[in-house]
Design an enzyme around this catalytic site. Structure first.
Site, PDB file in Angstrom:
ATOM      1  N   ARG A 136       0.838  -1.277  -0.282  1.00 48.14           N
ATOM      2  CA  ARG A 136       0.031  -0.082  -0.021  1.00 48.14           C
ATOM      3  C   ARG A 136       0.649   1.260  -0.276  1.00 48.14           C
ATOM      4  O   ARG A 136       2.147   1.206   0.506  1.00 48.14           O
ATOM      5  CB  ARG A 136      -0.910  -0.253   1.344  1.00 48.14           C
ATOM      6  CG  ARG A 136      -1.879  -1.469   1.497  1.00 48.14           C
ATOM      7  CD  ARG A 136      -2.651  -1.057   2.629  1.00 48.14           C
ATOM      8  NE  ARG A 136      -3.564  -2.103   3.016  1.00 48.14           N
ATOM      9  CZ  ARG A 136      -3.248  -3.497   3.609  1.00 48.14           C
ATOM     10  NH1 ARG A 136      -2.103  -3.522   3.765  1.00 48.14           N
ATOM     11  NH2 ARG A 136      -4.195  -4.431   3.360  1.00 48.14           N
ATOM     12  N   LYS A 161      -1.516  -2.327   7.707  1.00 46.89           N
ATOM     13  CA  LYS A 161      -3.040  -1.875   8.084  1.00 46.89           C
ATOM     14  C   LYS A 161      -3.310  -3.014   8.943  1.00 46.89           C
ATOM     15  O   LYS A 161      -2.988  -4.196   9.164  1.00 46.89           O
ATOM     16  CB  LYS A 161      -3.808  -2.339   6.715  1.00 46.89           C
ATOM     17  CG  LYS A 161      -5.262  -1.988   6.799  1.00 46.89           C
ATOM     18  CD  LYS A 161      -6.081  -2.289   5.600  1.00 46.89           C
ATOM     19  CE  LYS A 161      -7.428  -1.713   5.869  1.00 46.89           C
ATOM     20  NZ  LYS A 161      -8.347  -1.987   4.379  1.00 46.89           N
ATOM     21  N   HIS A 232      -3.155   2.404  -5.495  1.00 42.57           N
ATOM     22  CA  HIS A 232      -3.664   1.130  -5.124  1.00 42.57           C
ATOM     23  C   HIS A 232      -3.739  -0.003  -6.321  1.00 42.57           C
ATOM     24  O   HIS A 232      -3.938  -1.034  -6.430  1.00 42.57           O
ATOM     25  CB  HIS A 232      -5.111   1.387  -4.390  1.00 42.57           C
ATOM     26  CG  HIS A 232      -5.164   0.211  -3.295  1.00 42.57           C
ATOM     27  ND1 HIS A 232      -4.596   0.220  -2.244  1.00 42.57           N
ATOM     28  CD2 HIS A 232      -6.270  -0.648  -3.040  1.00 42.57           C
ATOM     29  CE1 HIS A 232      -4.797  -0.447  -1.450  1.00 42.57           C
ATOM     30  NE2 HIS A 232      -5.759  -1.189  -1.943  1.00 42.57           N
ATOM     31  N   ARG A 235      -1.150  -2.190  -6.633  1.00 40.02           N
ATOM     32  CA  ARG A 235      -1.172  -3.439  -5.675  1.00 40.02           C
ATOM     33  C   ARG A 235      -2.297  -4.291  -6.256  1.00 40.02           C
ATOM     34  O   ARG A 235      -1.960  -5.715  -6.394  1.00 40.02           O
ATOM     35  CB  ARG A 235      -1.843  -2.774  -4.512  1.00 40.02           C
ATOM     36  CG  ARG A 235      -2.240  -3.883  -3.283  1.00 40.02           C
ATOM     37  CD  ARG A 235      -2.476  -3.161  -1.975  1.00 40.02           C
ATOM     38  NE  ARG A 235      -3.146  -3.944  -0.986  1.00 40.02           N
ATOM     39  CZ  ARG A 235      -2.481  -4.983  -0.045  1.00 40.02           C
ATOM     40  NH1 ARG A 235      -1.133  -4.945   0.002  1.00 40.02           N
ATOM     41  NH2 ARG A 235      -3.351  -5.481   0.791  1.00 40.02           N
ATOM     42  N   HIS A 258      -3.727  -9.682   3.547  1.00 38.47           N
ATOM     43  CA  HIS A 258      -5.236  -9.847   3.900  1.00 38.47           C
ATOM     44  C   HIS A 258      -5.633 -10.860   4.965  1.00 38.47           C
ATOM     45  O   HIS A 258      -5.103 -11.957   5.083  1.00 38.47           O
ATOM     46  CB  HIS A 258      -5.943 -10.403   2.397  1.00 38.47           C
ATOM     47  CG  HIS A 258      -6.045  -9.440   1.358  1.00 38.47           C
ATOM     48  ND1 HIS A 258      -6.296  -9.715  -0.033  1.00 38.47           N
ATOM     49  CD2 HIS A 258      -5.883  -8.142   1.580  1.00 38.47           C
ATOM     50  CE1 HIS A 258      -6.053  -8.542  -0.753  1.00 38.47           C
ATOM     51  NE2 HIS A 258      -6.094  -7.477  -0.044  1.00 38.47           N
ATOM     52  N   TYR A 267      -9.691 -11.046  -6.861  1.00 40.85           N
ATOM     53  CA  TYR A 267      -8.705 -10.787  -8.230  1.00 40.85           C
ATOM     54  C   TYR A 267      -8.794 -12.119  -9.158  1.00 40.85           C
ATOM     55  O   TYR A 267      -8.542 -11.721 -10.294  1.00 40.85           O
ATOM     56  CB  TYR A 267      -7.192 -10.829  -7.814  1.00 40.85           C
ATOM     57  CG  TYR A 267      -7.037  -9.535  -6.689  1.00 40.85           C
ATOM     58  CD1 TYR A 267      -7.004  -8.236  -7.246  1.00 40.85           C
ATOM     59  CD2 TYR A 267      -6.887  -9.679  -5.605  1.00 40.85           C
ATOM     60  CE1 TYR A 267      -6.967  -7.173  -6.570  1.00 40.85           C
ATOM     61  CE2 TYR A 267      -6.386  -8.667  -4.620  1.00 40.85           C
ATOM     62  CZ  TYR A 267      -6.603  -7.441  -5.156  1.00 40.85           C
ATOM     63  OH  TYR A 267      -6.286  -6.081  -4.372  1.00 40.85           O
TER      64      TYR A 267
END
Length: 288
Positions: A136, A161, A232, A235, A258, A267
């Site tokens: 990120r 995150k 983003h 990414r 994640h 994805y």
């Protein structure tokens, strides 16, 4: 003249600090409560459940998006549950479904053109990290020189995150790119010993996310990429291109940091190389 902080506001601030909420989260929660108080025309702790229902309707009429509504509800939930101890008042405020959109992805050619079009070696290296390791924007600017572990070929991401540390991949090509940037920056006195990998104008400070976003927009214009480009998108492209290379989706989940596999599974819907490999049942029909 600075306005005095009310005891109620101070109590909420203390409640958030006790739980070590991020500064941005604290500011957002205070904004939501202040917005409610403005709607009511009186202190927010005097609100009734019907007041909160009408407030949500007011936000909808003001054009708030589903995401903005849900974030507001989360902030008010904290206020009424934690600060004023009246969780029952939130019974008539309802989170709303958020439309799930497919992420935009660059082709490999577009990613190469975008990185090559960056205005300086620093920004080319920063964009290379975002695409080459799937970081990120906040994680890119938070890297320090000591986070590059060439022995284990990993990048250490501190407090990404969710306030979690993790390791990201460091490919040979990315390592070469970072070494070239480090040599240039060290020669010009832009990187301090053990300092930020991507320093701002003052080497003591890291590069800002806003500066990085401006740089990628300028690079996208120069590369003549028509898609809506942001940090983003690199990414997203990293994850999609790995999936198209048949990398296990659970490995990609780990690399991206994640928490949930279904977030990474999104994805699979934009990995067009995989779609092209599928044979349509129409193609298997025998002529009648």
């Amino acid at each position: 003249m600075t306005q005095a902080i009310t005891p109620l506001r101070q109590r909420m601030i203390d409640d958030m600090r006790m739980r070590k909420l991020a500064p941005k989260t604290q500011s957002a929660y205070l904004l939501h409560v202040r917005r409610l108080a403005a709607f009511l025309g009186r202190p927010p702790d005097t609100a009734t459940s019907e007041d909160l229902r009408l407030f949500q309707l007011h936000l909808v009429e003001q054009g708030f998006t589903s995401s903005a509504l849900n974030v507001t509800i989360t902030g008010l939930k904290f206020f009424f549950e934690v600060t004023v101890h009246h969780p029952e008042l939130m019974a008539r405020m309802h989170p709303v479904p958020v439309p799930r959109k497919l992420p935009q992805v660059l082709s490999r050619d577009e990613a190469a053109r975008l990185i090559a079009s960056a205005c300086s070696p620093k920004y080319r290296a920063a964009l290379s990290v975002a695409y080459g390791a799937g970081l990120r924007a906040s994680e890119v600017v938070g890297l320090k020189v000591t986070d590059v572990d060439s022995g284990r070929m990993v990048l250490r991401v501190e407090q990404g995150k969710g306030h979690k540390d993790r390791y990201a991949m460091l490919s040979p090509a990315l390592l070469d790119c970072l070494r070239a940037w480090w040599r240039t920056a060290r020669a010009e006195g832009k990187i301090l010993h053990g300092g930020w990998l991507f320093p701002g104008q003052n080497p003591v400070d890291p590069l800002g996310v806003r500066q990085l976003n401006r740089a990628i927009h300028a690079a996208a214009d120069l590369a003549r990429i028509d898609k809506h480009v942001s940090m983003h998108i690199l990414r997203h492209s990293f994850a999609t291109h790995l999936l198209e290379q048949k990398v296990d989706i659970r490995v990609i989940q780990t690399l991206l940091g994640h928490k949930r596999l279904d977030t990474t599974a999104l994805y699979a819907q934009v990995a067009t190389d995989l779609l092209r490999e599928v044979i349509s049942p129409l193609d298997t029909l025998q002529p009648a």
